[in-house]
Design an enzyme around this catalytic site. Structure first.
Site: not given
Length: 325
Positions: A143-144, A218
């Protein structure tokens, strides 16, 4: 890495369209404030000022932020499994170099990325490393890394700059209105009240657009992380733990189903339940893919990956820079 499924393409295209529209709305709001204050020339100058500010605005050093948290750089021998996962994911994402991993001595569960695509850092807290399995941690790192690969750090910096300029322009316009209030009352100057209302509400509208942009990015990072690992349920499991451990003991016992009561428009992150639902829906789309080499071998087992770092006490300590773990 196999190409994403058609459903993933639709998801990504929709998120990119939302991003463009939200960012265009923020820039349009800035130009509108400049036009209200100084006419067409003011709108043009507001746009030029935004570009100049973005080009020459001082960048907050990641090392300064990491130093405030007491972060420690993680070497390959400190957390071999975690660094191996990070290297694998960075290679799949096509990053020019693997982000430097940092460990933050805090029992809270958190992770974040800073820097640029070619010089990024990812920080994880001690609580996150000890609470998640290697498989779940791979989902969080994916995700990051997607945030870094997609340029989200630069994009949110741009949105923040535009939002700040909008607030400044709105404040300057309201000060001018106060100085010209006697003329307005006497009828010597006429300004449409709709424009005045827009000028007053511009900072609030800009902030809401910025929050909506953050939520859109996100969702896209969730999708990108799932595609990198080929395991959307890993990130879904990590999100469940983050939501569960984020609640206090009293809330978990007495109000298990009540979380994040703030209005959805005021959230920087989408609701966890919706993020998990989207990740679970991706499971069927990714199930037919061949196994991705590396991650499965590196992230097997459910045991937490602690590395050589000490366990952080639950109570914070007072330091000159504030209250830190």
């Amino acid at each position: 890495m196999p190409p994403p499924s058609p459903g993933s393409h639709r998801h990504r295209s929709a998120n990119r369209l939302h991003t463009v529209l939200l960012l265009a709305g923020m820039i349009g709001l800035l130009v509108a404030c400049g036009w209200i204050v100084a006419g067409p020339e003011g709108g043009l100058w507001a746009l030029v000022l935004g570009g100049v500010s973005l080009a020459f605005a001082p960048r907050l050093s990641p090392q300064m932020v990491l130093g405030m948290y007491g972060a420690v750089p993680v070497r390959a021998w400190d957390m071999p499994k975690v660094t191996a996962i990070l290297n694998e994911l960075a290679e799949r994402a096509g990053l020019p170099r693997t982000p430097q991993l940092y460990w933050i001595p805090s029992p809270t569960l958190n992770a974040f990325a800073m820097g640029t695509r070619g010089d990024a850092v990812i920080a994880v807290t001690d609580g996150l490393v000890r609470s998640l399995s290697a498989r779940e941690l791979a989902g969080v790192l994916g995700h990051e890394i997607t945030h870094i690969a997609n340029g989200d750090l630069w994009l949110m910096g741009l949105a923040d700059t535009v939002s700040r300029l909008t607030r400044m322009m709105s404040l300057f316009g309201q000060i001018l209105l106060l100085f010209n209030l006697p003329l307005l009352i006497a009828g010597a100057v006429t300004i449409p009240w709709g424009l005045i209302l827009l000028l007053v509400l511009a900072p609030t509208i800009g902030a809401l657009l910025q929050l909506a942009l953050s939520r859109t990015r996100e969702y896209d990072a969730d999708l990108g992380g799932a595609l990198l690992t080929g395991d959307p349920l890993a990130l879904a499991g990590a999100l469940r733990k983050l939501e569960q451990y984020g609640r206090g003991l009293w809330e978990s016992l007495m109000l298990p189903n009540r979380r994040n009561p703030s209005p959805s428009l005021l959230r920087t992150h989408p609701p966890t339940e919706e993020r998990i639902r989207r990740l679970v829906d991706l499971r069927g789309q990714l199930s037919g893919r061949p196994a991705l080499p590396g991650i499965d071998a590196l992230a097997q087992g459910g045991a937490p990956v602690a590395g050589r770092f000490r366990i952080v006490p639950a109570q914070p300590r007072h330091r000159l820079t504030g209250l830190w773990y």
